[in-house]
Design an enzyme around this catalytic site. Structure first.
Site, mmCIF file in Angstrom:
data_model
loop_
_atom_site.group_PDB
_atom_site.id
_atom_site.type_symbol
_atom_site.label_atom_id
_atom_site.label_comp_id
_atom_site.label_asym_id
_atom_site.label_seq_id
_atom_site.Cartn_x
_atom_site.Cartn_y
_atom_site.Cartn_z
ATOM 1 N N ARG A 70 1.168 -1.262 0.452
ATOM 2 C CA ARG A 70 0.097 0.261 -0.261
ATOM 3 C C ARG A 70 1.121 1.713 -0.091
ATOM 4 O O ARG A 70 0.332 2.046 -0.636
ATOM 5 C CB ARG A 70 -0.709 -0.329 1.138
ATOM 6 C CG ARG A 70 -1.836 1.931 1.047
ATOM 7 C CD ARG A 70 -3.305 1.298 2.076
ATOM 8 N NE ARG A 70 -2.810 -0.078 3.447
ATOM 9 C CZ ARG A 70 -2.127 1.356 4.380
ATOM 10 N NH1 ARG A 70 -1.755 2.289 4.385
ATOM 11 N NH2 ARG A 70 -1.719 0.007 5.989
ATOM 12 N N TYR A 124 -13.328 17.574 -16.644
ATOM 13 C CA TYR A 124 -13.490 16.163 -16.474
ATOM 14 C C TYR A 124 -14.925 16.088 -15.107
ATOM 15 O O TYR A 124 -14.789 16.673 -14.513
ATOM 16 C CB TYR A 124 -13.082 15.299 -16.616
ATOM 17 C CG TYR A 124 -13.609 13.632 -16.023
ATOM 18 C CD1 TYR A 124 -14.406 12.868 -16.775
ATOM 19 C CD2 TYR A 124 -13.535 12.726 -14.386
ATOM 20 C CE1 TYR A 124 -14.956 12.045 -16.172
ATOM 21 C CE2 TYR A 124 -13.995 11.850 -14.697
ATOM 22 C CZ TYR A 124 -15.150 11.591 -15.697
ATOM 23 O OH TYR A 124 -15.637 10.223 -14.526
ATOM 24 N N ASP A 200 -4.902 18.809 -15.822
ATOM 25 C CA ASP A 200 -5.027 17.195 -16.463
ATOM 26 C C ASP A 200 -4.681 16.769 -17.811
ATOM 27 O O ASP A 200 -4.705 17.735 -18.862
ATOM 28 C CB ASP A 200 -5.961 17.045 -16.220
ATOM 29 C CG ASP A 200 -7.276 15.620 -16.590
ATOM 30 O OD1 ASP A 200 -6.521 15.261 -17.566
ATOM 31 O OD2 ASP A 200 -7.739 15.372 -15.764
ATOM 32 N N LYS A 225 -6.862 5.906 -19.770
ATOM 33 C CA LYS A 225 -6.999 6.334 -21.291
ATOM 34 C C LYS A 225 -5.750 6.646 -22.129
ATOM 35 O O LYS A 225 -5.021 5.431 -22.198
ATOM 36 C CB LYS A 225 -7.079 8.022 -21.060
ATOM 37 C CG LYS A 225 -8.110 7.945 -20.437
ATOM 38 C CD LYS A 225 -9.290 7.647 -20.360
ATOM 39 C CE LYS A 225 -10.672 8.409 -19.780
ATOM 40 N NZ LYS A 225 -11.528 7.210 -18.886
#
Ligand SMILES: Cc1ncc(COP(=O)(O)O)c(C=O)c1O
Length: 414
Positions: A70, A124, A200, A225
């Protein structure tokens, strides 16, 4: 890498981030599906925790030791090294379970109660939701800024702005933001503190746009993406100029548990090797299609950086090296025409997401942007007739044929 001859990112995307000598001379990285790592001694375990918690400085060149997946693991590190090596201006990188977890982990690290996040619309839909509906629960206010409104917004919020959030090209209109101009406005309005500017960069980066060279501090990605590129992985990533900033975000990541797991990180690194091939081919395909789309009588206008004029064209020349493969179409006839077009497509799949090898189409107003307020939709130009295309790597004439027959169908029934 040979320091006398720094590699082009196209080379680094294939070769960086993995040393065969660490893994039985395998030429490609192995997967380490491991949750916890053994320490050589109890002293080493104690020291690794002190370094991880920032109580002891890491000794350069000395391995601080992996602890628990983690916090960190070999596949995350290898992908992060590869991504850092291809992002111009980057000195550190981090990977996440999704684009949204990269975005939320970053914002939760940087925002402060009582503070402000300045952002430019459109962003977005998921980012928009987090900014407008979730951050206020922690007394953080997200303030939208329009083109040309930066100096004024920064003057008003100079004492309370903790982060600037930009998305360029913006999803789904492909609107471009002049990063150098925003960075100059931020630095002059808030000269005594360093306010991080996050971009972004999902639509063009890292191949066709390098925000870190234009004044940004952070590049954030939905790696689902183009970085992943095959619509088979959900992931996020970021790169930054300042390793300390990435260390702070990774600390939040460790407590939120938003690091990508080993198989995902391995898939991302596998995809890095073909990133240039895919993005260049996809962008060439899009370039071949935009004029054909613009000439069709069913189409009111085409949004693609290659067709921008005036100020948007100037920004494109200043900050992008190619126009990319995201194209939005404004159809005559609003939602009904857009739906007829989408329902008539045969090769393009009707799906959200983007950047994969296959071509996709969607209607943002009723899907990815459906939660935006009417005011935001209007201000951002997300109309009922807008259709977003993600152009894949198929033979462009097949794509052209499919788009033409679907536009004919949209028009015939209208
Ligand atoms: C520009 C942009 N940023 C962020 C995201 C969120 O990424 P993810 O779906 O990987 O969480 C998306 C998703 O479509 C996006 O298009």
């Amino acid at each position: 890498m040979d320091p006398r001859h720094p590699f082009h990112p196209e080379t680094s995307s294939v070769s960086e981030g993995f040393d065969p000598r660490l893994s039985v001379m395998a030429v490609r990285p192995p997967i380490y599906p491991v949750s916890t790592f053994a320490f050589a001694t109890a002293e080493k375990a104690a020291q690794s925790f002190e370094i991880a918690l920032g109580k002891l400085p890491a000794v350069p060149g000395e391995d601080p030791g992996l602890i628990y997946a983690r916090l960190n693991h070999p596949n995350a590190e290898m992908f992060e090294d590869a991504l850092r090596s291809v992002e111009k201006g980057a000195r550190a990188a981090a990977c996440f379970t999704s684009g949204m977890s990269a975005i939320t982990t970053t914002l939760l690290t940087l925002a402060r109660p009582g503070g402000v996040v300045l952002y430019q619309r459109p962003v977005y839909g998921g980012t928009d939701h987090f900014l407008r509906h979730m951050l206020p629960q922690w007394q953080v206010t997200a303030v939208p800024v329009e083109d040309g409104g930066w100096p004024d917004a920064l003057r008003r919020h100079a004492d309370t702005v903790h982060v600037v959030w930009l998305e360029t090209p913006a999803n789904p209109t492909l609107h471009l933001i002049d990063l150098q101009a925003v960075a100059a406005a931020v630095r002059s309005a808030v000269p005594t503190r360093h306010v991080p500017i996050a971009v972004d960069n999902t639509f063009l980066g890292p191949v066709f746009q390098s925000p870190l060279l234009h004044g940004a501090d952070l590049c954030v990605y939905s790696a689902t993406k183009f970085l992943g590129g095959h619509s088979d992985v959900l992931a996020g990533a970021l790169t930054a100029t300042d390793p300390q900033l990435v260390a702070r975000i990774k600390e939040t990541r460790a407590f939120l548990g938003t690091i990508s797991e080993p198989f995902t990180a391995w898939l991302l690194q596998r995809s890095m090797a073909t990133l240039w091939l895919r993005m260049v081919k996809q962008s060439k395909n899009a370039a071949r299609l935009v004029d054909l789309l613009a000439a069709h009588p069913a189409v009111q206008c085409v949004h693609h950086p290659s067709r921008f004029t005036g100020e948007q064209a100037r920004i494109f020349r200043q900050q992008c090296t190619a126009a990319g493969s995201m194209v939005s179409l404004e159809l005559h006839g609003g939602r009904a025409a857009a739906f007829r077009f989408l329902n008539a497509l045969r090769l393009f799949k009707l799906a959200v997401s983007l950047g994969g090898v296959e071509s996709l189409a969607c209607h943002p107003r009723t899907t990815t942007a459906s939660e935006m307020s009417d005011e935001d939709l209007k201000a951002s130009g997300v109309t009922e007739g807008l259709v977003r295309l993600s152009i894949g790597v198929e033979w462009w004439r097949d794509l052209a044929q499919d788009l033409t027959q679907a536009l004919d169908a949209a028009r015939a029934a209208g």
